[in-house]
Design a protein around this motif. Sequence first.
Motif, PDB file in Angstrom:
ATOM      1  N   LYS A  60      -7.915  28.844 -36.581  1.00  0.00           N
ATOM      2  CA  LYS A  60      -9.244  29.374 -36.907  1.00  0.00           C
ATOM      3  C   LYS A  60      -9.701  30.405 -35.870  1.00  0.00           C
ATOM      4  N   LEU A  61      -9.433  30.104 -34.601  1.00  0.00           N
ATOM      5  CA  LEU A  61      -9.825  31.029 -33.541  1.00  0.00           C
ATOM      6  C   LEU A  61      -9.103  32.370 -33.693  1.00  0.00           C
ATOM      7  N   LYS A  62      -7.831  32.321 -34.086  1.00  0.00           N
ATOM      8  CA  LYS A  62      -7.069  33.558 -34.277  1.00  0.00           C
ATOM      9  C   LYS A  62      -7.606  34.369 -35.448  1.00  0.00           C
ATOM     10  N   LYS A  63      -8.216  33.676 -36.401  1.00  0.00           N
ATOM     11  CA  LYS A  63      -8.772  34.370 -37.566  1.00  0.00           C
ATOM     12  C   LYS A  63     -10.165  34.931 -37.313  1.00  0.00           C
ATOM     13  N   GLY A  64     -10.685  34.704 -36.104  1.00  0.00           N
ATOM     14  CA  GLY A  64     -11.983  35.279 -35.762  1.00  0.00           C
ATOM     15  C   GLY A  64     -13.124  34.294 -35.673  1.00  0.00           C
ATOM     16  N   TYR A  65     -12.853  33.008 -35.901  1.00  0.00           N
ATOM     17  CA  TYR A  65     -13.890  31.999 -35.721  1.00  0.00           C
ATOM     18  C   TYR A  65     -14.200  31.864 -34.236  1.00  0.00           C
ATOM     19  N   ARG A  66     -15.453  31.512 -33.940  1.00  0.00           N
ATOM     20  CA  ARG A  66     -15.875  31.326 -32.555  1.00  0.00           C
ATOM     21  C   ARG A  66     -16.642  30.013 -32.427  1.00  0.00           C
ATOM     22  N   PRO A  67     -16.618  29.399 -31.233  1.00  0.00           N
ATOM     23  CA  PRO A  67     -17.356  28.139 -31.043  1.00  0.00           C
ATOM     24  C   PRO A  67     -18.823  28.296 -31.372  1.00  0.00           C
ATOM     25  N   HIS A  68     -19.362  27.315 -32.018  1.00  0.00           N
ATOM     26  CA  HIS A  68     -20.792  27.274 -32.340  1.00  0.00           C
ATOM     27  C   HIS A  68     -21.594  27.140 -31.049  1.00  0.00           C
ATOM     28  N   VAL A  69     -22.531  28.055 -30.818  1.00  0.00           N
ATOM     29  CA  VAL A  69     -23.301  28.014 -29.576  1.00  0.00           C
ATOM     30  C   VAL A  69     -24.803  28.122 -29.777  1.00  0.00           C
ATOM     31  N   THR A  70     -25.266  28.538 -30.936  1.00  0.00           N
ATOM     32  CA  THR A  70     -26.700  28.711 -31.130  1.00  0.00           C
ATOM     33  C   THR A  70     -27.220  27.764 -32.190  1.00  0.00           C
ATOM     34  N   ALA A  71     -28.454  27.353 -32.039  1.00  0.00           N
ATOM     35  CA  ALA A  71     -29.052  26.359 -32.926  1.00  0.00           C
ATOM     36  C   ALA A  71     -29.219  26.874 -34.348  1.00  0.00           C
ATOM     37  N   GLN A  72     -29.259  28.206 -34.533  1.00  0.00           N
ATOM     38  CA  GLN A  72     -29.531  28.722 -35.866  1.00  0.00           C
ATOM     39  C   GLN A  72     -28.335  28.594 -36.799  1.00  0.00           C
ATOM     40  N   HIS A  73     -27.146  28.420 -36.239  1.00  0.00           N
ATOM     41  CA  HIS A  73     -25.961  28.292 -37.072  1.00  0.00           C
ATOM     42  C   HIS A  73     -25.595  26.829 -37.227  1.00  0.00           C
ATOM     43  N   GLU A  74     -26.259  26.174 -38.103  1.00  0.00           N
ATOM     44  CA  GLU A  74     -26.039  24.740 -38.276  1.00  0.00           C
ATOM     45  C   GLU A  74     -25.574  24.414 -39.684  1.00  0.00           C
ATOM     46  N   ILE A  75     -24.728  23.411 -39.783  1.00  0.00           N
ATOM     47  CA  ILE A  75     -24.453  22.838 -41.091  1.00  0.00           C
ATOM     48  C   ILE A  75     -25.762  22.266 -41.614  1.00  0.00           C
ATOM     49  N   LYS A  76     -25.999  22.385 -42.887  1.00  0.00           N
ATOM     50  CA  LYS A  76     -27.218  21.830 -43.459  1.00  0.00           C
ATOM     51  C   LYS A  76     -27.298  20.338 -43.149  1.00  0.00           C
ATOM     52  N   GLU A  77     -28.379  19.931 -42.514  1.00  0.00           N
ATOM     53  CA  GLU A  77     -28.525  18.539 -42.139  1.00  0.00           C
ATOM     54  C   GLU A  77     -28.906  17.678 -43.345  1.00  0.00           C
ATOM     55  N   SER A  78     -28.615  16.410 -43.217  1.00  0.00           N
ATOM     56  CA  SER A  78     -28.974  15.490 -44.287  1.00  0.00           C
ATOM     57  C   SER A  78     -30.486  15.432 -44.458  1.00  0.00           C
ATOM     58  N   SER A  79     -30.910  15.392 -45.711  1.00  0.00           N
ATOM     59  CA  SER A  79     -32.343  15.262 -45.996  1.00  0.00           C
ATOM     60  C   SER A  79     -32.748  13.804 -46.115  1.00  0.00           C
ATOM     61  N   MET A  80     -31.785  12.900 -45.902  1.00  0.00           N
ATOM     62  CA  MET A  80     -32.047  11.468 -46.037  1.00  0.00           C
ATOM     63  C   MET A  80     -32.745  10.943 -44.779  1.00  0.00           C
ATOM     64  N   THR A  81     -33.986  10.541 -44.941  1.00  0.00           N
ATOM     65  CA  THR A  81     -34.732   9.926 -43.850  1.00  0.00           C
ATOM     66  C   THR A  81     -34.874   8.435 -44.131  1.00  0.00           C
ATOM     67  N   GLU A  82     -35.355   7.688 -43.152  1.00  0.00           N
ATOM     68  CA  GLU A  82     -35.569   6.262 -43.378  1.00  0.00           C
ATOM     69  C   GLU A  82     -36.609   6.045 -44.475  1.00  0.00           C
ATOM     70  N   ALA A  83     -37.649   6.879 -44.471  1.00  0.00           N
ATOM     71  CA  ALA A  83     -38.684   6.760 -45.509  1.00  0.00           C
ATOM     72  C   ALA A  83     -38.080   7.002 -46.896  1.00  0.00           C
ATOM     73  N   HIS A  84     -37.193   7.990 -46.989  1.00  0.00           N
ATOM     74  CA  HIS A  84     -36.548   8.288 -48.270  1.00  0.00           C
ATOM     75  C   HIS A  84     -35.614   7.151 -48.678  1.00  0.00           C
ATOM     76  N   PHE A  85     -34.938   6.553 -47.710  1.00  0.00           N
ATOM     77  CA  PHE A  85     -34.075   5.404 -47.984  1.00  0.00           C
ATOM     78  C   PHE A  85     -34.874   4.287 -48.655  1.00  0.00           C
ATOM     79  N   TRP A  86     -35.997   3.915 -48.050  1.00  0.00           N
ATOM     80  CA  TRP A  86     -36.808   2.830 -48.614  1.00  0.00           C
ATOM     81  C   TRP A  86     -37.421   3.237 -49.951  1.00  0.00           C
TER      82      TRP A  86
END
Length: 263
Positions: A60-86
């Motif tokens: 991946k690094l050879k293909k141009g990928y770089r380590p994630h370093v900034t907060a704006q580039h995030e995988i979409k977080e789960s929308s499941m909260t404890e309140a939503h669970f209940w």
Amino acid sequence: MEAHLIYTSRFSNKFWKISVAKTSFAIIYGRIGTDGTVRVKDFSSPEACKKEAHRLIQSKLKKGYRPHVTAQHEIKESSMTEAHFWQLIDDCKSHGDDALEHVEWLVSRLSEKSVTDIISFDSFLNEHYFKSYTSDLWAAAYIAKGGCSDDGFDYFRAWMLYLGKDAYYEAIADPQSLLPYLKGLKKQEEMPQLEELLSVASDAYEKKTGNDFDDYIKLYDQLMQEDYSVPDIDLDWDEDDEESLRKMFPELWEAFGENPLGT
């Protein structure tokens, strides 16, 4: 071992994340801001697993990928909260005529969510499920059922979760608060058990992805990295000492001590 890489260009905005644990790894990849696609792979040894993970990272690094370093580039977080669970636990009771139909609806509803949401739901379930593994609750289940095996106590605690947040926490604080629910089961000639709730998330995952239970467990372990092993507890009651059980929970004993559920 874990690596989180991103690739951004004029035409592309992607992430790639790998999590290694023992003899398997999980990869999540896709467009930044989405849930991504999940893949799990097994190996014959930890060494082989790490070697392949390292090879993939370097590729991946050879293909141009770089380590994630900034907060704006995030995988979409789960929308499941404890309140939503209940809330989902409560909502399922409006769909169907009995607990099994409620569980079926819950599986279907969860399968419409992302894999990360499904796993997060299961994490909340496991957290509360293991929190209810107490000597007092086991004694209460023993009295109500006229006996309670290890498996029977597992299914009893699942039923407790199904009752909902308020009933669950009240039972943790005072097992005799379950008395009205148990009396209701007595009238319906049913038992306080709901084994099916424990596999809701894995069933939803299979329905969504077509992958089986083993794949789900590997993915869960990779992503959550939790230790919910069954704790050791010392039972502070003796199943052969009826008087001690009567003193522990007099109201439960009065209702079920001589006439337990299922009789």
